[in-house]
Design a protein around this motif. Structure first.
Motif, mmCIF file in Angstrom:
data_model
loop_
_atom_site.group_PDB
_atom_site.id
_atom_site.type_symbol
_atom_site.label_atom_id
_atom_site.label_comp_id
_atom_site.label_asym_id
_atom_site.label_seq_id
_atom_site.Cartn_x
_atom_site.Cartn_y
_atom_site.Cartn_z
ATOM 1 N N TYR A 103 0.841 -1.196 0.000
ATOM 2 C CA TYR A 103 0.000 0.000 0.000
ATOM 3 C C TYR A 103 0.872 1.241 0.000
ATOM 4 O O TYR A 103 1.927 1.252 0.643
ATOM 5 C CB TYR A 103 -0.913 0.055 1.241
ATOM 6 N N VAL A 104 0.432 2.265 -0.694
ATOM 7 C CA VAL A 104 1.108 3.560 -0.688
ATOM 8 C C VAL A 104 0.043 4.639 -0.561
ATOM 9 O O VAL A 104 -0.901 4.684 -1.348
ATOM 10 C CB VAL A 104 1.915 3.797 -1.985
ATOM 11 N N PHE A 105 0.199 5.491 0.436
ATOM 12 C CA PHE A 105 -0.716 6.612 0.643
ATOM 13 C C PHE A 105 0.100 7.899 0.613
ATOM 14 O O PHE A 105 1.038 8.046 1.389
ATOM 15 C CB PHE A 105 -1.431 6.497 1.997
ATOM 16 N N ARG A 106 -0.250 8.820 -0.273
ATOM 17 C CA ARG A 106 0.434 10.111 -0.377
ATOM 18 C C ARG A 106 -0.406 11.183 0.281
ATOM 19 O O ARG A 106 -1.609 11.265 0.055
ATOM 20 C CB ARG A 106 0.630 10.494 -1.836
ATOM 21 N N PHE A 107 0.270 12.026 1.055
ATOM 22 C CA PHE A 107 -0.408 13.143 1.711
ATOM 23 C C PHE A 107 0.381 14.409 1.398
ATOM 24 O O PHE A 107 1.545 14.523 1.772
ATOM 25 C CB PHE A 107 -0.477 12.926 3.230
ATOM 26 N N GLU A 108 -0.257 15.327 0.697
ATOM 27 C CA GLU A 108 0.408 16.564 0.312
ATOM 28 C C GLU A 108 -0.098 17.704 1.180
ATOM 29 O O GLU A 108 -1.292 17.933 1.276
ATOM 30 C CB GLU A 108 0.145 16.858 -1.160
ATOM 31 N N GLY A 109 0.839 18.388 1.824
ATOM 32 C CA GLY A 109 0.478 19.522 2.668
ATOM 33 C C GLY A 109 -0.047 20.676 1.827
ATOM 34 O O GLY A 109 0.589 21.069 0.856
ATOM 35 N N GLU A 110 -1.202 21.190 2.170
ATOM 36 C CA GLU A 110 -1.793 22.270 1.394
ATOM 37 C C GLU A 110 -1.036 23.580 1.565
ATOM 38 O O GLU A 110 -0.928 24.365 0.632
ATOM 39 C CB GLU A 110 -3.263 22.455 1.794
ATOM 40 N N THR A 111 -0.516 23.832 2.765
ATOM 41 C CA THR A 111 0.169 25.090 3.008
ATOM 42 C C THR A 111 1.622 24.916 3.419
ATOM 43 O O THR A 111 2.434 25.793 3.193
ATOM 44 C CB THR A 111 -0.547 25.897 4.123
ATOM 45 N N ASP A 112 1.965 23.795 4.019
ATOM 46 C CA ASP A 112 3.308 23.581 4.544
ATOM 47 C C ASP A 112 3.960 22.381 3.869
ATOM 48 O O ASP A 112 3.505 21.252 4.041
ATOM 49 C CB ASP A 112 3.231 23.342 6.058
ATOM 50 N N PRO A 113 5.028 22.608 3.081
ATOM 51 C CA PRO A 113 5.703 21.482 2.424
ATOM 52 C C PRO A 113 6.199 20.429 3.414
ATOM 53 O O PRO A 113 6.364 19.275 3.072
ATOM 54 C CB PRO A 113 6.892 22.130 1.704
ATOM 55 N N GLY A 114 6.404 20.816 4.674
ATOM 56 C CA GLY A 114 6.823 19.868 5.697
ATOM 57 C C GLY A 114 5.753 18.849 6.027
ATOM 58 O O GLY A 114 6.012 17.854 6.680
ATOM 59 N N ASP A 115 4.516 19.095 5.571
ATOM 60 C CA ASP A 115 3.410 18.164 5.808
ATOM 61 C C ASP A 115 3.285 17.107 4.713
ATOM 62 O O ASP A 115 2.356 16.322 4.719
ATOM 63 C CB ASP A 115 2.081 18.929 5.894
ATOM 64 N N GLU A 116 4.197 17.119 3.743
ATOM 65 C CA GLU A 116 4.124 16.161 2.646
ATOM 66 C C GLU A 116 4.771 14.849 3.071
ATOM 67 O O GLU A 116 5.940 14.807 3.424
ATOM 68 C CB GLU A 116 4.812 16.722 1.408
ATOM 69 N N ASN A 117 3.985 13.762 3.049
ATOM 70 C CA ASN A 117 4.469 12.455 3.481
ATOM 71 C C ASN A 117 3.919 11.349 2.604
ATOM 72 O O ASN A 117 2.869 11.501 1.980
ATOM 73 C CB ASN A 117 4.037 12.166 4.922
ATOM 74 N N ILE A 118 4.635 10.231 2.602
ATOM 75 C CA ILE A 118 4.154 9.002 1.979
ATOM 76 C C ILE A 118 4.134 7.941 3.077
ATOM 77 O O ILE A 118 5.107 7.789 3.823
ATOM 78 C CB ILE A 118 5.072 8.521 0.842
ATOM 79 N N VAL A 119 3.011 7.234 3.188
ATOM 80 C CA VAL A 119 2.892 6.123 4.139
ATOM 81 C C VAL A 119 2.904 4.836 3.323
ATOM 82 O O VAL A 119 2.097 4.673 2.404
ATOM 83 C CB VAL A 119 1.596 6.226 4.965
ATOM 84 N N TYR A 120 3.827 3.940 3.632
ATOM 85 C CA TYR A 120 3.948 2.655 2.947
ATOM 86 C C TYR A 120 3.455 1.534 3.854
ATOM 87 O O TYR A 120 3.820 1.482 5.028
ATOM 88 C CB TYR A 120 5.414 2.354 2.601
ATOM 89 N N GLY A 121 2.651 0.618 3.299
ATOM 90 C CA GLY A 121 2.308 -0.631 3.957
ATOM 91 C C GLY A 121 3.218 -1.693 3.374
ATOM 92 O O GLY A 121 3.142 -1.996 2.176
ATOM 93 N N ILE A 122 4.117 -2.249 4.180
ATOM 94 C CA ILE A 122 5.184 -3.130 3.696
ATOM 95 C C ILE A 122 5.058 -4.516 4.305
ATOM 96 O O ILE A 122 4.804 -4.663 5.503
ATOM 97 C CB ILE A 122 6.558 -2.510 4.037
ATOM 98 N N ASN A 123 5.263 -5.532 3.463
ATOM 99 C CA ASN A 123 5.212 -6.928 3.884
ATOM 100 C C ASN A 123 6.528 -7.608 3.514
ATOM 101 O O ASN A 123 7.054 -7.392 2.414
ATOM 102 C CB ASN A 123 4.042 -7.627 3.186
#
Length: 106
Positions: free
Chosen positions: A54-74
């Motif tokens: 699984y890969v979930f991308r989260f882009e910060g609307e105002t703060d680039p520091g809020d940009e993250n990717i969450v990986y589900g790894i097996n």
């Protein structure tokens, strides 16, 4: 026909992490230069030792520091499932070419 994971959608990193936890992704993985570390850094998985399910991308609307990717790894090799959070963009971690290819496939 091969079983495919259904990719849900989440508004926040916290929601994604909670859902992954209910799916059995209970280890915390940390990105290193050429591997993923777990068990407080005591063990390491090379790119060939794990699959990203699984890969979930989260882009910060105002703060680039809020940009993250969450990986589900097996990892069948280590018999563990877990999550890894990684920044992307200007805050991306420096990693090996092999690890970059593995993470970029998704």
């Amino acid at each position: 026909m091969e079983h495919q994971n259904t990719q849900p959608y989440f508004d926040t990193v916290t929601e994604a992490l909670q859902w992954l936890g209910t799916e059995g992704y209970t280890h915390d993985f940390n990105l290193d230069n050429d591997c993923i570390r777990f068990n407080n850094g005591a063990q390491a998985m090379s790119p060939q030792d794990f699959n990203i399910e699984y890969v979930f991308r989260f882009e910060g609307e105002t703060d680039p520091g809020d940009e993250n990717i969450v990986y589900g790894i097996n990892s069948d090799t280590f018999k563990v499932k877990g999550v890894m959070i990684s920044a992307f963009g200007v805050y991306a971690d420096e990693i090996s070419d092999e690890m970059l290819k593995k993470l970029s496939v998704h």
